[in-house]
Write an enzyme that holds these catalytic residues in place. Structure first.
Site, short mmCIF file in Angstrom:
data_model
loop_
_atom_site.label_atom_id
_atom_site.label_comp_id
_atom_site.label_asym_id
_atom_site.label_seq_id
_atom_site.Cartn_x
_atom_site.Cartn_y
_atom_site.Cartn_z
N LYS A 93 -20.55 11.33 -10.19
CA LYS A 93 -19.97 10.79 -8.83
C LYS A 93 -19.99 9.16 -9.08
O LYS A 93 -19.32 8.52 -8.22
CB LYS A 93 -21.03 11.11 -7.71
CG LYS A 93 -22.36 10.71 -7.78
CD LYS A 93 -23.31 10.88 -6.64
CE LYS A 93 -24.72 10.65 -6.82
NZ LYS A 93 -24.92 9.17 -6.95
N ASP A 94 -20.72 8.79 -10.30
CA ASP A 94 -20.62 7.17 -10.31
C ASP A 94 -19.50 7.05 -11.31
O ASP A 94 -19.13 5.66 -11.52
CB ASP A 94 -21.91 6.96 -11.18
CG ASP A 94 -23.13 7.07 -10.24
OD1 ASP A 94 -23.09 6.97 -9.23
OD2 ASP A 94 -24.22 7.25 -10.92
N ARG A 145 -22.40 9.07 3.55
CA ARG A 145 -23.40 9.73 4.45
C ARG A 145 -23.55 8.89 5.67
O ARG A 145 -23.68 9.67 6.76
CB ARG A 145 -24.76 9.39 3.61
CG ARG A 145 -24.85 10.46 2.40
CD ARG A 145 -25.88 10.09 1.46
NE ARG A 145 -26.03 10.98 0.48
CZ ARG A 145 -26.52 10.79 -0.70
NH1 ARG A 145 -27.36 9.61 -0.91
NH2 ARG A 145 -26.48 11.79 -1.92
N ARG A 162 -32.21 0.83 -1.22
CA ARG A 162 -31.85 0.83 -2.62
C ARG A 162 -33.09 1.17 -3.70
O ARG A 162 -34.16 1.15 -3.04
CB ARG A 162 -31.35 -0.49 -2.89
CG ARG A 162 -29.87 -0.74 -2.57
CD ARG A 162 -28.55 -0.17 -3.17
NE ARG A 162 -28.55 0.04 -4.39
CZ ARG A 162 -28.34 -0.90 -5.21
NH1 ARG A 162 -27.61 -2.09 -4.78
NH2 ARG A 162 -28.31 -0.74 -6.67
N CYS A 255 -16.32 4.77 -5.26
CA CYS A 255 -17.34 5.55 -4.82
C CYS A 255 -18.05 5.19 -3.54
O CYS A 255 -18.91 5.86 -2.99
CB CYS A 255 -18.46 5.37 -5.92
SG CYS A 255 -17.73 5.81 -7.72
#
Length: 326
Positions: A93-94, A145, A162, A255
């Site tokens: 996903k990165d 999300r 984070r 992303c």
């Protein structure tokens, strides 16, 4: 062997150097790849070399505001281009959908559950995402999300979070958040599956493109490495994620945009569902395509075209302008 040793060592003695980020999760994933390859090729030597990426260093700014082009991959890619390392292990996903010239996505490994997970503070252990009290503070660093949860649960308060998984969980346990959203795959790979309070259903949160899978990036002309890493490719996961990445690429989304997907594979039949949502959750387009897994990338492109016709492009342009202003 020195990291700077010549890549022209004879193939019979060549040490294969694997690049990884330094984060705990990245290392767990990379050592798993190393272990699988060592099992498949017991006479070969595979070494892990770690690097820090920009995404690892900047922890006080929302990901969307930094920009996402190679945020967690660029330094590793430079290492491959300079022959310091031979391939890199990424959370798929990165990995951007457009790679630097000379590099390629070599293989994709078998996928862990790609869903998102709700992790709650102890005081909410009897709650689910839909029963959290009004105003409950939910932490997430993902616009994807955020957009979907705001759409379904406008009564909740969302706050950026984070840091690595341990840092995020510590902030939750300290009471800074009532709940946080994390990837099921990351929690399970770190042996923290017991912290998963609820696996969010696809109706609530479509996952990120490539989530739960590992992507191995390498030099396109390195036939030796390509032949070795093929030993750990998982074809069903490859087909699903190729469709997802083509969908994302066709929408020109990185992303850090609110684009979510879900793929199902039954036999040769691939079903791909995708959404594009505004950050505030008020605008939401969603559709599904079905076809042969052998046409995975075409299916992803077709779905992107459908969503564009439904207004996805306008939503994305509005987001890009907002992020640039921010």
């Amino acid at each position: 062997m020195s990291p700077n040793a010549s890549p022209t060592v004879s193939t019979s003695t060549r040490t294969i150097r694997i690049g990884s980020r330094k984060s705990q999760l990245a290392l767990v994933q990379t050592y798993w790849v190393q272990e699988q390859l060592q099992k498949a090729f017991p006479d070969r030597t595979f070494e892990v070399h770690t690097m820090s990426t920009q995404g690892d260093k900047i922890l006080d700014v929302a990901l969307a505001k930094i920009g996402d082009k190679g945020l967690f991959t660029k330094e590793l890619e430079v290492g491959m281009q300079s022959h310091e390392i031979d391939f890199a292990v990424h959370s798929l996903k990165d990995l951007p959908t457009n790679l630097p010239e000379g590099l390629m996505l070599g293989v994709v490994t078998e996928r862990e559950d790609p869903a998102d997970a709700l992790v709650v503070h102890e005081k909410h252990k009897d709650k689910q995402i839909d029963t959290l009290p009004e105003g409950a503070v939910v932490g997430t660093s993902s616009l994807r999300r955020l957009a979907q949860l705001r759409h379904h649960f406008p009564h909740l308060t969302f706050k950026d979070i984070r840091g690595n998984l341990n840092t995020r969980l510590a902030k939750l346990d300290a009471g800074e958040y009532d709940a946080i959203i994390l990837a099921v795959a990351g929690l399970r790979r770190l042996g923290m599956g017991d912290r998963i309070h609820q696996v969010l259903p696809a109706e609530v949160s479509l996952h990120a493109v490539g989530q739960g899978a590992l992507g191995i990036e390498c030099r396109a002309d390195d036939t030796e490495v390509l032949s070795l890493i093929k030993a750990i490719e998982h074809v069903p996961t490859r087909d699903r994620t190729l469709a997802e990445r083509a969908f994302l690429r066709s929408l020109e989304g990185g992303c850090q945009v609110p684009i979510g997907v879900n793929t199902q594979l039954e036999g040769d039949t691939l079903t791909l569902t995708g959404i594009v949502a505004s950050v505030d959750g008020t605008k939401f387009v969603k559709d599904t395509v079905t076809g042969s897994a052998s046409n995975a990338e075409q299916l992803g492109t077709e779905l992107a075209q459908r969503l564009r016709q439904q207004g996805a492009q306008e939503i994305l342009e509005e987001i890009f302008q907002t992020v640039q202003r921010g």
